[in-house]
Design a protein around this motif. Structure first.
Motif, PDB file in Angstrom:
ATOM      1  N   THR A  37       0.852  -1.186   0.000  1.00  0.00           N
ATOM      2  CA  THR A  37       0.000   0.000   0.000  1.00  0.00           C
ATOM      3  C   THR A  37       0.891   1.240   0.000  1.00  0.00           C
ATOM      4  O   THR A  37       1.814   1.329   0.810  1.00  0.00           O
ATOM      5  CB  THR A  37      -0.899   0.029   1.242  1.00  0.00           C
ATOM      6  N   SER A  56      -7.922   3.128   4.111  1.00  0.00           N
ATOM      7  CA  SER A  56      -7.794   1.721   4.488  1.00  0.00           C
ATOM      8  C   SER A  56      -8.261   1.489   5.919  1.00  0.00           C
ATOM      9  O   SER A  56      -9.022   0.558   6.204  1.00  0.00           O
ATOM     10  CB  SER A  56      -6.335   1.290   4.329  1.00  0.00           C
ATOM     11  N   ASN A  74      -5.876  -6.402   2.946  1.00  0.00           N
ATOM     12  CA  ASN A  74      -5.592  -5.220   3.762  1.00  0.00           C
ATOM     13  C   ASN A  74      -5.332  -5.626   5.206  1.00  0.00           C
ATOM     14  O   ASN A  74      -5.840  -5.019   6.141  1.00  0.00           O
ATOM     15  CB  ASN A  74      -6.786  -4.267   3.685  1.00  0.00           C
TER      16      ASN A  74
END
Length: 281
Positions: free
Chosen positions: A65, A75, A208
């Protein structure tokens, strides 16, 4: 395999609360209390150098990321808005806080209530952290043999039993070693369930996981800070008051877990094992 790895991480992580107060007590024997902060600053600097020099990055470049504030906040926001994540994080944090009462309140318990010296804090932390290490080891050994739902439920019920035992003992006596028996049971039970709940939160966000892990840690540390700053001054009048506060926290954790089960469309699933602890919603 992920559960086994997480259990090893928890075993290592559990050593810190035991070692830190012992080191602090030794530092107080050789100098004034501000020296503790000097030691922490130097140790932090050592860790920064060690990470920069000795810890290689393993995450593939194409999956990283971007380190931009907007991307990071988006996020974290996605993770924070997820209802199942909120419930698992709250359940885990409350269970951890039920025995962190005694980590944050170690000085009050050992010095003020039990009349012990700084160098005698090991009497509290060795049984407690032994429970953490043993519970994490049991979790790793149970991986692949016991489903996540049963493992978490069993671990947290052991924690509840430890809290009840703690209240019963402290209602009868305030002497060592009796007053640490309940703490050891609680830390053992919570550590049996922790690796699975941690994986459940990560599995909700396969792409994530960094944000999921970061936010879970933030919730846990924030709750522990509030307990140290707000709750402990209120419930530190006796060992029994501390025990009752601990019982309330683990009871709240179990209630959140029950609510989580009731609100999930399907009871439990993960990306790898249908018996593990990750909800469908």
């Amino acid at each position: 395999e992920a559960q086994r790895m997480m259990s090893r991480v928890m075993m290592i992580f559990g050593l810190a609360p035991a070692i830190a107060p012992i080191i602090g007590g030794l530092l107080l024997k050789v100098g004034p209390w501000p020296g503790i902060f000097v030691f922490m600053a130097l140790f932090g600097l050592l860790l920064v150098v060690a990470v920069a020099v000795l810890l290689p990055e393993t995450h593939p470049v194409q999956k990283r990321t971007p380190l931009r504030l907007g991307a990071v906040l988006r996020s974290l926001g996605q993770v924070a808005r997820h209802g199942a994540y909120q419930r698992i994080a709250a359940m885990t944090a409350l269970a951890g806080a039920s025995w962190f009462v005694y980590v944050g309140g170690a000085a009050i318990l050992m010095s003020d209530l039990l009349g012990r010296k700084e160098t005698e804090y090991w009497m509290l932390f060795v049984p407690m952290i032994s429970g953490v290490i043993l519970g994490s080891w049991v979790s790793g050994r149970a991986a692949g043999h016991i489903g996540g739902r049963a493992l978490v439920a069993g671990g947290f019920l052991i924690t509840l039993a430890g809290a009840i035992t703690n209240v019963a003992i402290t209602s009868a006596t305030d002497r060592l070693p009796y007053v640490v028996i309940g703490h050891a049971l609680m830390s053992f039970g919570a550590s049996v369930g922790f690796p699975t709940t941690q994986l459940a939160m990560l599995d909700l966000f396969p792409a994530n996981r960094g944000s999921a892990a970061s936010l879970a840690t933030f919730v846990l540390l924030t709750l522990n800070s509030l307990i140290a700053a707000v709750l402990l001054p209120v419930v530190s009048g006796s060992v029994r008051e501390l025990a009752l506060a601990s019982l309330v926290l683990i009871s709240a954790s179990i209630l959140v877990g029950a609510l989580h089960l009731a609100l999930s469309r399907r009871p439990w699933r993960t990306t790898t094992n249908p018996d593990d602890l990750a909800p469908a919603t």
